[in-house]
Design a protein around this motif. Structure first.
Motif, PDB file in Angstrom:
ATOM      1  N   PRO A  61       1.933   6.361  -7.039  1.00 53.63           N
ATOM      2  CA  PRO A  61       0.541   6.189  -7.497  1.00 53.63           C
ATOM      3  C   PRO A  61       0.443   5.310  -8.734  1.00 53.63           C
ATOM      4  N   GLN A  62       1.322   5.541  -9.700  1.00 52.29           N
ATOM      5  CA  GLN A  62       1.292   4.742 -10.925  1.00 52.29           C
ATOM      6  C   GLN A  62       1.588   3.269 -10.637  1.00 52.29           C
ATOM      7  N   GLY A  63       2.540   3.037  -9.726  1.00 54.75           N
ATOM      8  CA  GLY A  63       2.880   1.664  -9.371  1.00 54.75           C
ATOM      9  C   GLY A  63       1.712   0.928  -8.747  1.00 54.75           C
ATOM     10  N   TRP A  64       0.990   1.605  -7.862  1.00 48.54           N
ATOM     11  CA  TRP A  64      -0.152   0.965  -7.205  1.00 48.54           C
ATOM     12  C   TRP A  64      -1.316   0.758  -8.169  1.00 48.54           C
ATOM     13  N   VAL A  65      -1.485   1.673  -9.122  1.00 45.27           N
ATOM     14  CA  VAL A  65      -2.548   1.508 -10.120  1.00 45.27           C
ATOM     15  C   VAL A  65      -2.257   0.291 -11.000  1.00 45.27           C
ATOM     16  N   CYS A  66      -1.012   0.145 -11.421  1.00 43.56           N
ATOM     17  CA  CYS A  66      -0.630  -1.030 -12.217  1.00 43.56           C
ATOM     18  C   CYS A  66      -0.838  -2.312 -11.414  1.00 43.56           C
ATOM     19  N   HIS A  67      -0.481  -2.242 -10.148  1.00 44.51           N
ATOM     20  CA  HIS A  67      -0.653  -3.400  -9.266  1.00 44.51           C
ATOM     21  C   HIS A  67      -2.133  -3.732  -9.098  1.00 44.51           C
ATOM     22  N   GLN A  99      -8.593 -11.181  -3.377  1.00 46.50           N
ATOM     23  CA  GLN A  99      -9.664 -10.189  -3.294  1.00 46.50           C
ATOM     24  C   GLN A  99      -9.443  -9.207  -2.144  1.00 46.50           C
ATOM     25  N   GLN A 100      -8.948  -9.696  -1.023  1.00 42.80           N
ATOM     26  CA  GLN A 100      -8.725  -8.833   0.133  1.00 42.80           C
ATOM     27  C   GLN A 100      -7.635  -7.793  -0.127  1.00 42.80           C
ATOM     28  N   TYR A 101      -6.696  -8.132  -0.978  1.00 44.21           N
ATOM     29  CA  TYR A 101      -5.640  -7.175  -1.317  1.00 44.21           C
ATOM     30  C   TYR A 101      -6.074  -6.248  -2.450  1.00 44.21           C
ATOM     31  N   PHE A 102      -7.017  -6.722  -3.258  1.00 44.13           N
ATOM     32  CA  PHE A 102      -7.463  -5.940  -4.410  1.00 44.13           C
ATOM     33  C   PHE A 102      -8.508  -4.884  -4.055  1.00 44.13           C
ATOM     34  N   LEU A 103      -9.545  -5.263  -3.339  1.00 43.85           N
ATOM     35  CA  LEU A 103     -10.680  -4.369  -3.107  1.00 43.85           C
ATOM     36  C   LEU A 103     -10.307  -3.037  -2.445  1.00 43.85           C
ATOM     37  N   PRO A 104      -9.428  -3.008  -1.443  1.00 41.41           N
ATOM     38  CA  PRO A 104      -9.069  -1.707  -0.854  1.00 41.41           C
ATOM     39  C   PRO A 104      -8.436  -0.747  -1.859  1.00 41.41           C
ATOM     40  N   LEU A 105      -7.763  -1.286  -2.873  1.00 42.61           N
ATOM     41  CA  LEU A 105      -7.104  -0.433  -3.858  1.00 42.61           C
ATOM     42  C   LEU A 105      -8.088   0.214  -4.822  1.00 42.61           C
ATOM     43  N   MET A 106      -9.339  -0.216  -4.778  1.00 37.02           N
ATOM     44  CA  MET A 106     -10.374   0.430  -5.587  1.00 37.02           C
ATOM     45  C   MET A 106     -10.694   1.817  -5.050  1.00 37.02           C
ATOM     46  N   GLN A 107     -10.305   2.065  -3.806  1.00 41.82           N
ATOM     47  CA  GLN A 107     -10.500   3.372  -3.191  1.00 41.82           C
ATOM     48  C   GLN A 107      -9.244   4.223  -3.394  1.00 41.82           C
ATOM     49  N   THR A 108      -9.407   5.364  -4.030  1.00 39.88           N
ATOM     50  CA  THR A 108      -8.263   6.246  -4.288  1.00 39.88           C
ATOM     51  C   THR A 108      -7.567   6.644  -2.993  1.00 39.88           C
ATOM     52  N   THR A 142      -7.012   4.902  -0.430  1.00 38.29           N
ATOM     53  CA  THR A 142      -6.081   3.857   0.012  1.00 38.29           C
ATOM     54  C   THR A 142      -4.718   4.041  -0.641  1.00 38.29           C
ATOM     55  N   ILE A 143      -4.725   4.306  -1.931  1.00 39.32           N
ATOM     56  CA  ILE A 143      -3.463   4.504  -2.648  1.00 39.32           C
ATOM     57  C   ILE A 143      -2.754   5.754  -2.139  1.00 39.32           C
ATOM     58  N   HIS A 144      -3.517   6.822  -1.883  1.00 41.03           N
ATOM     59  CA  HIS A 144      -2.915   8.044  -1.338  1.00 41.03           C
ATOM     60  C   HIS A 144      -2.258   7.772   0.010  1.00 41.03           C
ATOM     61  N   THR A 145      -2.929   6.987   0.837  1.00 42.23           N
ATOM     62  CA  THR A 145      -2.381   6.664   2.158  1.00 42.23           C
ATOM     63  C   THR A 145      -1.069   5.903   2.034  1.00 42.23           C
ATOM     64  N   LEU A 146      -1.034   4.939   1.135  1.00 42.76           N
ATOM     65  CA  LEU A 146       0.176   4.139   0.942  1.00 42.76           C
ATOM     66  C   LEU A 146       1.338   4.989   0.437  1.00 42.76           C
ATOM     67  N   VAL A 147       1.051   5.855  -0.521  1.00 45.74           N
ATOM     68  CA  VAL A 147       2.102   6.715  -1.074  1.00 45.74           C
ATOM     69  C   VAL A 147       2.587   7.712  -0.022  1.00 45.74           C
ATOM     70  N   ASP A 148       1.659   8.253   0.760  1.00 48.45           N
ATOM     71  CA  ASP A 148       2.032   9.198   1.825  1.00 48.45           C
ATOM     72  C   ASP A 148       2.941   8.544   2.859  1.00 48.45           C
ATOM     73  N   GLN A 149       2.796   7.225   3.014  1.00 50.56           N
ATOM     74  CA  GLN A 149       3.639   6.486   3.955  1.00 50.56           C
ATOM     75  C   GLN A 149       4.913   5.956   3.279  1.00 50.56           C
ATOM     76  N   ASN A 150       5.191   6.508   2.094  1.00 44.47           N
ATOM     77  CA  ASN A 150       6.410   6.163   1.343  1.00 44.47           C
ATOM     78  C   ASN A 150       6.428   4.727   0.825  1.00 44.47           C
ATOM     79  N   PHE A 151       5.253   4.204   0.514  1.00 43.97           N
ATOM     80  CA  PHE A 151       5.165   2.887  -0.109  1.00 43.97           C
ATOM     81  C   PHE A 151       4.801   3.066  -1.585  1.00 43.97           C
TER      82      PHE A 151
END
Length: 205
Positions: free
Chosen positions: A155-161, A132-141, A143-152
């Motif tokens: 967007p599609q990969g994080w949505v699938c995850h 749950q702790q890894y899932f809930l932050p990803l409900m916020q768009t 969060t995904i933008h931040t991860l992608v901006d940091q080269n992680f």
């Protein structure tokens, strides 16, 4: 006793004094001992082969994952096979171990990102984190933008995850309080294994 202490000449004399029948018995005993020593290794190799074959995965794709992940996957497979002959069986136990493998991957590969990049509360010890702790932050768009901006990842990969973690969270709740059907298990396995959701965790970093 050292190898050099063995009196091979004495052994040779003993063998020469034996009848053909006694020699055959001794050879049979030695052969049986060798066979017994090989059986555990052969059995272990067979179990490993069965484990990968059952999931339809290649060993080389998974061999570098943490040992705890593979142990959990193997346990999940064992439980699934045990209950598979009963169409009315509850597959909650198998789901728990598949989710355990998932959580092990998250703790091993994503914990540092959540702690050091996202700087989220509650990430002080990887051993106490939950799906749950890894899932809930990803409900916020954001969060995904931040991860992608940091080269992680992408967007599609994080949505699938995120979708994988959402399904895991739902099934964990049902496993605890309700019932897991065989079809539910196969649907989750499809996301986790066939669509390589488990391996994607490593690829996202």
């Amino acid at each position: 006793m050292k190898f050099s202490d063995i009196d091979f000449s004495a052994i040779s004399r003993i063998m020469d004094s034996m009848s053909d029948e006694e020699k055959d018995k001794l050879n049979d005993m030695a052969q049986n001992m060798m066979s017994d020593m090989q059986k555990p290794q052969e059995s272990e190799e067979e179990e490993i082969d069965d484990f990968y074959a059952f999931l339809g995965i290649k060993e080389e794709d998974y061999q570098d994952l943490p040992g705890g992940v593979l142990d959990a996957l193997e346990a999940a497979c064992d439980l699934e096979q045990f209950y598979s002959e009963d169409p009315e069986a509850d597959f909650s136990a198998s789901i728990l171990f598949y989710c355990k493998a998932l959580l092990q991957m998250l703790r091993n590969y994503h914990y540092p990102i959540y702690k050091n990049v996202l700087e989220l509360d509650g990430f002080t010890n990887p051993a106490t984190t939950t799906i749950q702790q890894y899932f809930l932050p990803l409900m916020q768009t954001e969060t995904i933008h931040t991860l992608v901006d940091q080269n992680f990842g992408t967007p599609q990969g994080w949505v699938c995850h995120k979708n994988l973690l959402q399904q895991a969270s739902i099934l964990l709740s049902r496993a605890e309080y309700d019932f897991i059907r065989y079809e539910d298990l196969q649907s989750f396995k499809n996301l986790l294994i066939k669509e390589k959701g488990l391996l994607q965790i490593k690829e996202l970093i």
